[in-house]
Write a protein that holds these residues in place. Structure first.
Motif, PDB file in Angstrom:
ATOM      1  N   ALA A 151       0.662  -1.203   0.013  1.00  0.00           N
ATOM      2  CA  ALA A 151       0.032   0.022  -0.047  1.00  0.00           C
ATOM      3  C   ALA A 151       0.888   1.263  -0.060  1.00  0.00           C
ATOM      4  O   ALA A 151       1.960   1.257   0.568  1.00  0.00           O
ATOM      5  CB  ALA A 151      -0.985  -0.056   1.280  1.00  0.00           C
ATOM      6  N   SER A 152       0.457   2.361  -0.638  1.00  0.00           N
ATOM      7  CA  SER A 152       1.221   3.566  -0.856  1.00  0.00           C
ATOM      8  C   SER A 152       1.092   4.403   0.392  1.00  0.00           C
ATOM      9  O   SER A 152       0.111   4.542   0.836  1.00  0.00           O
ATOM     10  CB  SER A 152       0.700   4.177  -2.209  1.00  0.00           C
ATOM     11  N   LEU A 153       2.476   4.800   0.605  1.00  0.00           N
ATOM     12  CA  LEU A 153       2.596   5.748   1.793  1.00  0.00           C
ATOM     13  C   LEU A 153       2.553   7.157   1.027  1.00  0.00           C
ATOM     14  O   LEU A 153       2.136   8.119   1.543  1.00  0.00           O
ATOM     15  CB  LEU A 153       3.698   5.505   2.948  1.00  0.00           C
ATOM     16  N   LYS A 154       3.722   7.332   0.145  1.00  0.00           N
ATOM     17  CA  LYS A 154       3.788   8.227  -0.654  1.00  0.00           C
ATOM     18  C   LYS A 154       3.963   7.975  -2.262  1.00  0.00           C
ATOM     19  O   LYS A 154       4.623   6.730  -2.465  1.00  0.00           O
ATOM     20  CB  LYS A 154       5.105   9.018  -0.211  1.00  0.00           C
ATOM     21  N   SER A 155       3.058   8.605  -3.110  1.00  0.00           N
ATOM     22  CA  SER A 155       3.273   8.099  -4.422  1.00  0.00           C
ATOM     23  C   SER A 155       3.348   9.305  -5.316  1.00  0.00           C
ATOM     24  O   SER A 155       2.206   9.987  -5.390  1.00  0.00           O
ATOM     25  CB  SER A 155       2.007   7.262  -4.775  1.00  0.00           C
ATOM     26  N   PHE A 156       4.234   9.460  -5.917  1.00  0.00           N
ATOM     27  CA  PHE A 156       4.508  10.778  -6.899  1.00  0.00           C
ATOM     28  C   PHE A 156       4.768  10.503  -8.392  1.00  0.00           C
ATOM     29  O   PHE A 156       5.367   9.390  -8.634  1.00  0.00           O
ATOM     30  CB  PHE A 156       5.641  11.858  -6.282  1.00  0.00           C
ATOM     31  N   HIS A 157       4.164  11.391  -9.405  1.00  0.00           N
ATOM     32  CA  HIS A 157       4.990  11.257 -10.597  1.00  0.00           C
ATOM     33  C   HIS A 157       5.860  12.416 -10.428  1.00  0.00           C
ATOM     34  O   HIS A 157       5.761  13.697 -10.224  1.00  0.00           O
ATOM     35  CB  HIS A 157       3.861  11.645 -11.400  1.00  0.00           C
ATOM     36  N   GLN A 158       7.143  12.016 -10.597  1.00  0.00           N
ATOM     37  CA  GLN A 158       8.191  12.963 -10.552  1.00  0.00           C
ATOM     38  C   GLN A 158       8.773  13.580 -11.774  1.00  0.00           C
ATOM     39  O   GLN A 158       9.080  12.722 -12.562  1.00  0.00           O
ATOM     40  CB  GLN A 158       9.443  12.472  -9.520  1.00  0.00           C
ATOM     41  N   GLU A 159       9.007  14.739 -11.768  1.00  0.00           N
ATOM     42  CA  GLU A 159       9.774  15.556 -13.077  1.00  0.00           C
ATOM     43  C   GLU A 159      11.109  16.041 -12.446  1.00  0.00           C
ATOM     44  O   GLU A 159      10.661  17.003 -11.451  1.00  0.00           O
ATOM     45  CB  GLU A 159       8.918  16.388 -13.985  1.00  0.00           C
ATOM     46  N   LYS A 160      12.143  15.881 -13.020  1.00  0.00           N
ATOM     47  CA  LYS A 160      13.249  16.501 -12.600  1.00  0.00           C
ATOM     48  C   LYS A 160      14.064  17.205 -13.738  1.00  0.00           C
ATOM     49  O   LYS A 160      14.512  16.524 -14.784  1.00  0.00           O
ATOM     50  CB  LYS A 160      14.346  15.497 -11.978  1.00  0.00           C
ATOM     51  N   TYR A 161      14.243  18.667 -13.686  1.00  0.00           N
ATOM     52  CA  TYR A 161      14.901  19.139 -14.646  1.00  0.00           C
ATOM     53  C   TYR A 161      16.343  19.541 -13.913  1.00  0.00           C
ATOM     54  O   TYR A 161      16.361  20.348 -12.932  1.00  0.00           O
ATOM     55  CB  TYR A 161      14.289  20.489 -14.809  1.00  0.00           C
TER      56      TYR A 161
ATOM     57  N   ASP B 107      12.529  20.005  -9.000  1.00  0.00           N
ATOM     58  CA  ASP B 107      11.760  18.885  -8.732  1.00  0.00           C
ATOM     59  C   ASP B 107      10.396  19.144  -8.626  1.00  0.00           C
ATOM     60  O   ASP B 107      10.157  19.974  -7.709  1.00  0.00           O
ATOM     61  CB  ASP B 107      12.251  17.828  -7.678  1.00  0.00           C
ATOM     62  N   THR B 108       9.620  18.467  -9.233  1.00  0.00           N
ATOM     63  CA  THR B 108       8.226  18.780  -9.093  1.00  0.00           C
ATOM     64  C   THR B 108       7.535  17.115  -8.845  1.00  0.00           C
ATOM     65  O   THR B 108       7.804  16.056  -9.635  1.00  0.00           O
ATOM     66  CB  THR B 108       7.302  19.381 -10.234  1.00  0.00           C
ATOM     67  N   TYR B 109       6.828  16.844  -7.647  1.00  0.00           N
ATOM     68  CA  TYR B 109       6.248  15.809  -7.477  1.00  0.00           C
ATOM     69  C   TYR B 109       4.774  15.865  -7.402  1.00  0.00           C
ATOM     70  O   TYR B 109       4.282  16.845  -6.586  1.00  0.00           O
ATOM     71  CB  TYR B 109       6.709  15.302  -5.865  1.00  0.00           C
ATOM     72  N   PHE B 110       4.046  15.187  -7.935  1.00  0.00           N
ATOM     73  CA  PHE B 110       2.635  15.283  -7.949  1.00  0.00           C
ATOM     74  C   PHE B 110       1.998  13.850  -7.769  1.00  0.00           C
ATOM     75  O   PHE B 110       2.263  12.993  -8.552  1.00  0.00           O
ATOM     76  CB  PHE B 110       2.181  15.813  -9.487  1.00  0.00           C
TER      77      PHE B 110
ATOM     78  N   GLN C  80       7.007  21.271  -4.910  1.00  0.00           N
ATOM     79  CA  GLN C  80       7.981  22.019  -5.783  1.00  0.00           C
ATOM     80  C   GLN C  80       9.347  22.210  -4.837  1.00  0.00           C
ATOM     81  O   GLN C  80       9.056  22.728  -3.747  1.00  0.00           O
ATOM     82  CB  GLN C  80       7.476  23.369  -6.343  1.00  0.00           C
ATOM     83  N   ARG C  81      10.165  21.521  -5.284  1.00  0.00           N
ATOM     84  CA  ARG C  81      11.729  21.930  -4.862  1.00  0.00           C
ATOM     85  C   ARG C  81      12.672  22.172  -5.652  1.00  0.00           C
ATOM     86  O   ARG C  81      13.151  21.713  -6.705  1.00  0.00           O
ATOM     87  CB  ARG C  81      12.091  20.537  -3.929  1.00  0.00           C
ATOM     88  N   GLY C  82      13.199  23.688  -5.554  1.00  0.00           N
ATOM     89  CA  GLY C  82      14.241  24.124  -6.130  1.00  0.00           C
ATOM     90  C   GLY C  82      15.768  24.034  -5.539  1.00  0.00           C
ATOM     91  O   GLY C  82      15.659  24.718  -4.227  1.00  0.00           O
ATOM     92  N   THR C  83      16.792  23.482  -6.162  1.00  0.00           N
ATOM     93  CA  THR C  83      18.025  23.327  -5.320  1.00  0.00           C
ATOM     94  C   THR C  83      18.947  23.691  -6.268  1.00  0.00           C
ATOM     95  O   THR C  83      19.318  23.453  -7.342  1.00  0.00           O
ATOM     96  CB  THR C  83      18.042  21.686  -5.176  1.00  0.00           C
ATOM     97  N   PHE C  84      19.978  24.615  -5.555  1.00  0.00           N
ATOM     98  CA  PHE C  84      21.343  24.854  -6.401  1.00  0.00           C
ATOM     99  C   PHE C  84      22.331  24.373  -5.475  1.00  0.00           C
ATOM    100  O   PHE C  84      22.478  24.951  -4.272  1.00  0.00           O
ATOM    101  CB  PHE C  84      21.189  26.343  -6.831  1.00  0.00           C
ATOM    102  N   SER C  85      23.214  23.854  -5.805  1.00  0.00           N
ATOM    103  CA  SER C  85      24.500  23.486  -5.113  1.00  0.00           C
ATOM    104  C   SER C  85      25.857  23.707  -5.917  1.00  0.00           C
ATOM    105  O   SER C  85      25.935  23.337  -7.051  1.00  0.00           O
ATOM    106  CB  SER C  85      24.647  21.956  -4.519  1.00  0.00           C
ATOM    107  N   GLN C  86      26.779  24.454  -5.216  1.00  0.00           N
ATOM    108  CA  GLN C  86      27.966  24.862  -5.774  1.00  0.00           C
ATOM    109  C   GLN C  86      29.110  24.175  -4.956  1.00  0.00           C
ATOM    110  O   GLN C  86      29.211  24.674  -3.580  1.00  0.00           O
ATOM    111  CB  GLN C  86      28.079  26.396  -5.903  1.00  0.00           C
TER     112      GLN C  86
END
Length: 916
Positions: free
Chosen positions: A350-360, A397-400, A416-422
């Motif tokens: 059974a699903s606890l979290k279930s997302f369609h993820q898109e990652k750019y 990242d977008t999780y829907f 929606q999560r936006g991440t920049f790492s340097q």
């Protein structure tokens, strides 16, 4: 007519046989006076006044077939004095003519080269070194990297037997052992990590443009630091020697996934295309909405490229001095897109979290390197290396889908999560090699390195979407659901290597029985880490307000802050969460390498290390702060034996004891939250002890051919694992999971020329293959974990034993290469390379849930390089041609449940280089 043809054929046949029967042979061995008469491979042997020429093989041997007569043979090698020798050849006779070559006082205007320096890049030279070494070696040179079209060190290492790279990360596994069991160095000196979660620096930061060769040590020797079980990767920087060179390269690349989604390729605002940013934590973030970057994404055109400059030159200084300098500067970037399922399920599926993820994703790498090597004379050499790397990764990242904790029957959840790492790396090294006497050498090296890892302004927002009304609203279960996060890491590391070598043997006879090496290593590391998260507590009125996902600036702004639509908070005001780590290692080592007989050689080593590690923290889990530390003394013996079965075959054995240290973050009581998981440190973590064994057979049929079989075994006491602990939120932590674990397996390697047409120009088809078969096992003891952590850590794992995470039972690499050269340095080189790994354990199951397993996958790459003339070259590459689907499943008792999948797409690249 038929008779005449038959007569002609018989006549020609008889003439041919006659000529073949009357020819003579000239053969011999060339040796190098500069290396105590060791064989000199790749030297030229020419019959003067003819086109008859040969090159010495890996053992310095050559052979020429000539008609009877008087000849002059010319022996030559770049940077060495040419020697001419007269020879008389009789029919059906073999004449042996061997020669010693010396550099003597010979110089060239632009280049003075010793064979060991030049040929370290060549596959055949590295195989020669592997053949002659007493200990077990495996290396990849610049020639092989170019042939396979490898762009970075991580990809290069993954082409060797027993090594795999975890999909979607830069984590490298050696013989089933992951990051914590491996180590990384550059020119023999350690380099720090750029990632707070990792022990080792990301190998994909290192462009192969800066590499002379890469050494992968999978058996331990006393000159290496003892924090070792899987392997050590040593990156040897480019050591340019030759006439002046300047090269410029340009290229472009595109990923099919990114291109197909170019109309909606959105990234967060703030970072620029160069991969450098200057913004950080706002000074007044809690008294107003004073964040610099917009929450609204911006559209990008997903076309990447690269630019590279290289220059080098050798200068004569005085009668014997040589100064060689090399510099390179490069920038490359690229875009990627992936989409698929990302979910977590319980033991029943059974699903606890279930997302369609898109990652750019958009990534960059800027690299600058300079080195200078000054040879005062043949006895003294000093070198300086400077390396600067700035890498960045920008992702949106977008999780829907659905999340059990956000129970809303009328709406779906959008995250929606936006991440920049340097990450910025500075490496400074000073190295010296000195011949004190004919028997005593002194080598030394010091380094000071700095790594900075920043994650400035990571954003996260959660929203409900109601399909009936087509309206989005802010979703909030806790105040941490909508946030902005800032993270900063700085690590400084100083290191020193000192080694004296005493050669054993008779100077007058020139025989060598071995050597004694003794010295000191020191490594001093300090890490400072801080992070602060600003949480947005949205009012009830704000939760009912309609929002647009790509225009959140209309909701999160100063006006809505002023009217109370949301407030901003942090766990301790503007005081960040912090942890600091200090680690000092002092080591003394000694080993003796001795030739016990004509065929049997051995190296017996011993190392002592004094280790101290301390970690302090102040986090949301421990606001008053805490500290833990340990001091250890490690005694580490090692043994390597080599038995020469024949001139071309060796049998090797290696055995050693080593240890594995926990990392700073793993022992700091710090919590890190991601969309799908949360990790927390364990101050009670302690080192593992490792016992290592290797048995290897190898054969070198030709200078560039190899067959080998290696059996290996690892026995680990108190292995460290990342596991899900029993808690309300199912956090992930690190524990000494049981009393013991082991890994064993076989490695196979073959390099074979399918055909090679001898002549003045290369025309060769070659095949390479390596494979590893492994079995890993470890005991799981929940009572041990509970006892050793004073009941603070409890685990309820599904099974009582498991394999090692990241280990595949089968890994194989295969490549087929064709090389053809013509006049004026023109030529082509084409390589097709395939990589495959079998199912691998990603995470150990808990609470009756099955293990998470990454399913088997194979990738295919094509590289095509051309040289149109001496100066101009054009390259083409196609990566991931099969474009397989990556799948992760949870192996429940009721069957496998898919929890994660995506395709990476195919990446095409085209480049041009011009050398002046």
């Amino acid at each position: 007519m038929k008779f005449n043809l038959k007569f002609l054929f018989i006549t020609l046949f008889i003439c041919t046989i006659s000529v073949a029967q009357t020819k003579g042979t000239i053969s011999g061995v060339l040796t190098d006076k500069e290396t105590n008469n060791q064989p000199l491979p790749f030297a030229n042997v020419l019959v003067k006044g003819t086109n008859t020429i040969a090159n010495t093989d890996i053992d310095g041997k050559y052979s020429l077939s000539v008609n009877p007569g008087n000849y002059i043979i010319i022996f030559s090698f770049v940077g060495y004095e040419s020697v001419e020798k007269p020879v008389i050849v009789k029919a059906n006779e073999t004449i042996t003519v061997s020669q010693v070559l010396s550099s003597g006082s010979f110089t060239l205007q632009d280049v003075v080269v010793k064979s060991a320096a030049v040929n370290k890049q060549k596959e055949s030279a590295l195989l020669l070194e592997q053949k002659n070494a007493v200990d077990i070696k495996q290396t990849i040179g610049a020639q092989e990297l170019s042939r396979k079209g490898v762009g970075d060190v991580a990809a290069a290492v993954a082409k060797t037997s027993g090594v795999s790279k975890q999909e979607g990360s830069n984590n490298v596994f050696v013989r089933g052992l992951g990051d914590r069991y491996n180590s990384t160095s550059m020119n023999g000196l350690p380099i720090p990590s750029n990632d707070p979660e990792r022990k080792n620096i990301a190998l994909d930061l290192f462009s192969t443009d800066i590499v002379e060769y890469i050494s992968i040590d999978k058996s331990y020797g006393s000159r290496m630091y003892g924090d070792f079980a899987g392997g050590n990767v040593d990156i040897v920087s480019k050591d340019y020697r030759g006439k002046g060179m300047f090269e410029i390269s340009l290229g472009s690349k595109v990923n099919t996934n990114a291109l197909q989604n170019s109309d909606k390729f959105l990234l967060q605002q703030g970072p620029n295309k160069s991969g450098f940013v200057s913004y950080g934590v706002p000074q007044n973030a809690l008294t107003g909405y004073n964040f610099e970057n917009s929450l609204n994404p911006k559209k990008e055109s997903p076309f990447g490229g690269n630019f590279n400059l290289k220059a080098g030159k050798t200068f004569n200084i005085g009668e014997e001095g040589k100064l060689s300098v090399f510099a390179t500067a490069s920038f490359n970037n690229g875009y990627e897109y992936r989409e698929g399922l990302s979910q977590s399920v319980n033991a029943q599926g059974a699903s606890l979290k279930s997302f369609h993820q898109e990652k750019y994703t958009y990534n960059t790498n800027s690299t600058g390197m300079f080195n200078a090597n000054y040879r005062l004379n043949k006895n003294h050499k000093i070198g300086y290396n400077f390396l600067y790397i700035n890498s960045s990764e920008q992702t949106r990242d977008t999780y829907f889908g659905t999340d059990r904790d956000f129970d809303n029957a009328d709406a779906s959840l959008l995250v929606q999560r936006g991440t920049f790492s340097q990450n910025t790396v500075f490496i400074n090294q000073l190295l010296g090699n000195h011949k004190i006497t004919d028997k005593i050498d002194f080598d030394w090296g010091v380094s000071y390195n700095t790594v900075k890892g920043d994650m400035p302004d990571r954003t996260q927002n959660k929203m409900f979407y109601n399909p009936t009304t087509d309206i989005y609203t802010i979703a909030q279960r806790t105040t941490t659901d909508n946030q902005r996060y800032y993270q900063n890491l700085k690590e400084d590391e100083a290191a020193a290597n000192l080694a004296f070598t005493y050669k054993l043997g008779d100077k007058e006879s020139g025989t060598s029985k071995g050597k004694i090496v003794a010295g000191y290593n020191g490594k001093f590391k300090k890490r400072d880490f801080e992070a602060i998260q600003f949480n947005f507590n949205v009012s009830q009125a704000g939760l009912g307000t309609s929002v647009t996902p790509n225009n959140l600036d209309a909701f999160f702004n100063q006006a809505n802050y002023n009217n109370g639509t949301f407030s901003i908070g942090a766990f301790a005001g503007m005081t960040p969460q912090t942890y600091s780590g200090d680690q000092d290692i002092h080591a003394g080592f000694a080993n003796i390498e001795y030739k016990l007989s004509e065929k049997l050689s051995g190296v017996l080593g011993f190392r002592y290390e004094k280790i101290s590690q301390s970690v302090t923290w102040r986090t949301q889990l421990d606001a008053s702060g805490g500290k833990n530390e340990f001091d250890r003394n490690e005694f580490l013996p090692s043994l390597a034996l080599k038995y020469a079965l024949s001139e071309k075959q060796n049998l090797r054995l290696a055995a050693s004891k080593t240890y594995t240290l926990p990392q700073f973050k793993e022992r700091a009581l710090f919590i890190y939250e991601d969309v799908m998981e949360t990790k927390i440190g364990n101050p009670d973590l302690y080192p593992s002890q490792n016992y290592n064994f290797d048995l290897k057979w190898e054969m070198f049929p030709k200078s560039d051919e190899l067959f080998s079989v290696t059996a290996f075994g690892k026995y680990i006491l108190d292995p460290i694992n990342e596991v899900v602990i029993a808690s309300a939120s199912n956090d992930i932590s690190w524990v000494n999971i049981g009393d013991s674990g082991y890994a064993y397996g076989l490695e196979l390697e073959a390099r074979k020329n399918i055909f090679e047409i001898e002549g003045e120009y290369t025309n060769k088809l070659s095949f390479g293959f390596n494979a590893s078969l492994m079995k890993t096992h470890q005991e799981i003891d929940s009572e041990k974990v509970q006892k050793e952590t004073n009941s603070r850590m409890n685990i309820n794992l599904t099974d009582t034993s498991s394999g090692f995470t990241g280990a595949s039972d089968l890994i194989l690499n295969a490549d087929l290469s064709y090389t053809k050269n013509w006049n004026n340095d023109a030529g082509i080189m084409a390589t097709i390379a395939y990589n495959h790994y079998s199912d691998k354990l990603y995470a150990i199951g808990s609470e009756q849930k099955g293990n998470l397993v990454d399913k088997a996958m194979g990738t295919l790459d094509l590289v095509f390089k051309t040289k149109l003339n001496k100066s101009l070259g054009i390259d083409f590459g196609a990566r991931n041609l099969l474009n397989p689907q990556f799948k992760r499943v949870q192996e429940n008792t009721g069957g496998d449940v898919l929890v994660f999948n995506y395709k990476k797409g195919v990446t095409f690249g085209l480049g041009m280089n011009y050398q002046f």
